[in-house]
Design a protein around this motif. Structure first.
Motif, PDB file in Angstrom:
ATOM      1  N   PRO A   1       0.844  -1.196   0.000  1.00 60.30           N
ATOM      2  CA  PRO A   1       0.000   0.000   0.000  1.00 60.30           C
ATOM      3  C   PRO A   1       0.875   1.239   0.000  1.00 60.30           C
ATOM      4  CG  PRO A   1      -0.709  -1.541   1.682  1.00 60.30           C
ATOM      5  CD  PRO A   1       0.612  -2.019   1.194  1.00 60.30           C
ATOM      6  N   ARG A   2       0.419   2.260  -0.743  1.00 60.41           N
ATOM      7  CA  ARG A   2       1.234   3.458  -0.859  1.00 60.41           C
ATOM      8  C   ARG A   2       1.318   4.206   0.442  1.00 60.41           C
ATOM      9  NH1 ARG A   2      -0.382   8.269  -4.873  1.00 60.41           N
ATOM     10  NH2 ARG A   2      -1.609   8.911  -3.085  1.00 60.41           N
TER      11      ARG A   2
ATOM     12  N   SER B   1      -3.935   5.290   0.624  1.00 54.86           N
ATOM     13  CA  SER B   1      -3.495   4.197   1.479  1.00 54.86           C
ATOM     14  C   SER B   1      -3.793   2.860   0.855  1.00 54.86           C
ATOM     15  CB  SER B   1      -4.210   4.282   2.828  1.00 54.86           C
ATOM     16  OG  SER B   1      -3.902   5.479   3.474  1.00 54.86           O
ATOM     17  N   TYR B   2      -4.780   2.829  -0.027  1.00 53.08           N
ATOM     18  CA  TYR B   2      -5.265   1.548  -0.511  1.00 53.08           C
ATOM     19  C   TYR B   2      -4.717   1.215  -1.876  1.00 53.08           C
ATOM     20  CZ  TYR B   2      -8.261   3.628   2.913  1.00 53.08           C
ATOM     21  OH  TYR B   2      -8.715   4.291   4.002  1.00 53.08           O
ATOM     22  N   GLN B   3      -4.101   2.173  -2.491  1.00 49.72           N
ATOM     23  CA  GLN B   3      -3.488   1.936  -3.780  1.00 49.72           C
ATOM     24  C   GLN B   3      -2.253   1.072  -3.570  1.00 49.72           C
ATOM     25  OE1 GLN B   3      -0.332   4.598  -6.201  1.00 49.72           O
ATOM     26  NE2 GLN B   3      -2.115   5.645  -5.426  1.00 49.72           N
ATOM     27  N   LEU B   4      -2.134   0.039  -4.359  1.00 52.18           N
ATOM     28  CA  LEU B   4      -0.952  -0.795  -4.300  1.00 52.18           C
ATOM     29  C   LEU B   4       0.063  -0.309  -5.313  1.00 52.18           C
ATOM     30  CD1 LEU B   4      -2.364  -4.444  -4.035  1.00 52.18           C
ATOM     31  CD2 LEU B   4      -1.382  -3.044  -2.216  1.00 52.18           C
TER      32      LEU B   4
ATOM     33  N   TYR C   1     -10.476  -0.853  -8.168  1.00 54.88           N
ATOM     34  CA  TYR C   1      -9.238  -0.192  -8.605  1.00 54.88           C
ATOM     35  C   TYR C   1      -9.032  -0.434 -10.101  1.00 54.88           C
ATOM     36  CZ  TYR C   1      -8.502  -1.199  -3.617  1.00 54.88           C
ATOM     37  OH  TYR C   1      -8.653  -1.326  -2.263  1.00 54.88           O
TER      38      TYR C   1
ATOM     39  N   TYR D   1      -5.854  -0.313 -12.889  1.00 56.75           N
ATOM     40  CA  TYR D   1      -4.418  -0.222 -13.126  1.00 56.75           C
ATOM     41  C   TYR D   1      -4.197  -0.416 -14.623  1.00 56.75           C
ATOM     42  CZ  TYR D   1      -3.819  -1.387  -8.113  1.00 56.75           C
ATOM     43  OH  TYR D   1      -3.864  -1.411  -6.737  1.00 56.75           O
TER      44      TYR D   1
ATOM     45  N   PHE E   1      -0.961   2.441 -11.137  1.00 56.81           N
ATOM     46  CA  PHE E   1      -2.269   2.755 -10.573  1.00 56.81           C
ATOM     47  C   PHE E   1      -2.918   3.893 -11.353  1.00 56.81           C
ATOM     48  CE2 PHE E   1      -5.471   3.518  -7.453  1.00 56.81           C
ATOM     49  CZ  PHE E   1      -5.555   4.885  -7.289  1.00 56.81           C
TER      50      PHE E   1
ATOM     51  N   GLY F   1      -5.752  -1.094   3.827  1.00 59.71           N
ATOM     52  CA  GLY F   1      -4.592  -1.352   2.972  1.00 59.71           C
ATOM     53  C   GLY F   1      -4.112  -2.777   3.061  1.00 59.71           C
TER      54      GLY F   1
END
Lengths: 116, 115
Positions: A92-93, A101-104, B33, B35, B45, B100
């Motif tokens: 997580p970023r 926070s949830y973006q990988l 999400y 990507y 992302f 997360g």
């Protein structure tokens, strides 16, 4: 930005051997995840290790995490031809706070070839 | 118990055309999400949805890219006036919750080729 770097970029082994891939990262993390990708398409989540864990097992997979060295390793034991794929570490970023926070963030992966 | 699905699986378009990519997340997953992955590269992302809102659009590469999500489920990623550099595999993922630490489940991707 936070990003993992996998090492080696490519790995070729014989079926039955063990494969070890490493991931290094730059800043503090809450957890680190490993994913597998076959043929450049969808990724499959393999295992997640939290920052307070040092080792985790799942079947033939063993993941270690060394937060002091900011590194993780993925070990595949008794490899099979079906394990041939690209393996990515991701994290997580953020640190569980605020947007992002949830973006990988992913590294470029290790391409594993298991020869029958 | 279906996984994440995406359509189309492949899309070839001419430069300057608009394209729409669709993602059906796993039922009950609140986070979605997008990507993209260029040849031999890691994942980049693009955007993240919590329910129908997008708290983080920071990854969208230009204003030609937009995305929406309706009913807390299906999402579409739209690329207007496509360029050759938009060619990539576009991957959608969903997760239960927004921690997360929640694993993300990926769809098979849409391979976009802009001629």
């Amino acid at each position: 930005s936070q990003q993992g770097e996998e090492d080696p970029q490519a790995l070729s082994i014989q079926e039955g051997e063990n494969a070890t891939m490493n991931c290094s990262y730059k800043t503090s993390i809450n957890n680190l995840q490993w994913y597998r990708q076959n043929s450049g398409r969808g990724l499959v989540h393999l295992i997640l290790i939290r920052s307070n864990e040092r080792e985790k097992h799942s079947g033939r997979l063993r993941v270690t995490l060394d937060t002091s060295k900011k590194s993780s390793s993925l070990l595949i034991t008794a490899s099979r031809a079906a394990d041939t794929a690209s393996y990515f570490c991701a994290m997580p970023r953020g640190v569980y706070s605020g947007a992002g926070s949830y973006q990988l963030t992913f590294g470029k992966g290790t391409k594993l070839s298991v020869i029958p | 118990g279906a996984g994440v699905s995406q359509s189309p699986s492949n899309k070839v378009t001419e430069k300057g055309k608009d394209v729409e990519l669709r993602c059906d997340p796993i039922s009950g997953h609140t986070a979605l999400y997008w990507y993209r992955q260029s040849l031999g590269q890691g994942l980049e992302f693009l955007i993240y949805f919590q329910g129908n809102s997008a708290p983080d659009k920071s990854g969208l590469p230009s204003d030609r890219f937009s995305a929406e999500r309706t009913g807390g489920s299906v999402s579409t990623l739209t690329i207007q006036r496509t360029q050759q550099e938009d060619s990539a595999v576009y991957l959608c993922a969903s997760s239960f919750g927004t921690s997360g630490g929640a694993p993300q489940y990926f769809g098979p991707g849409t391979r976009l080729t802009v001629l």
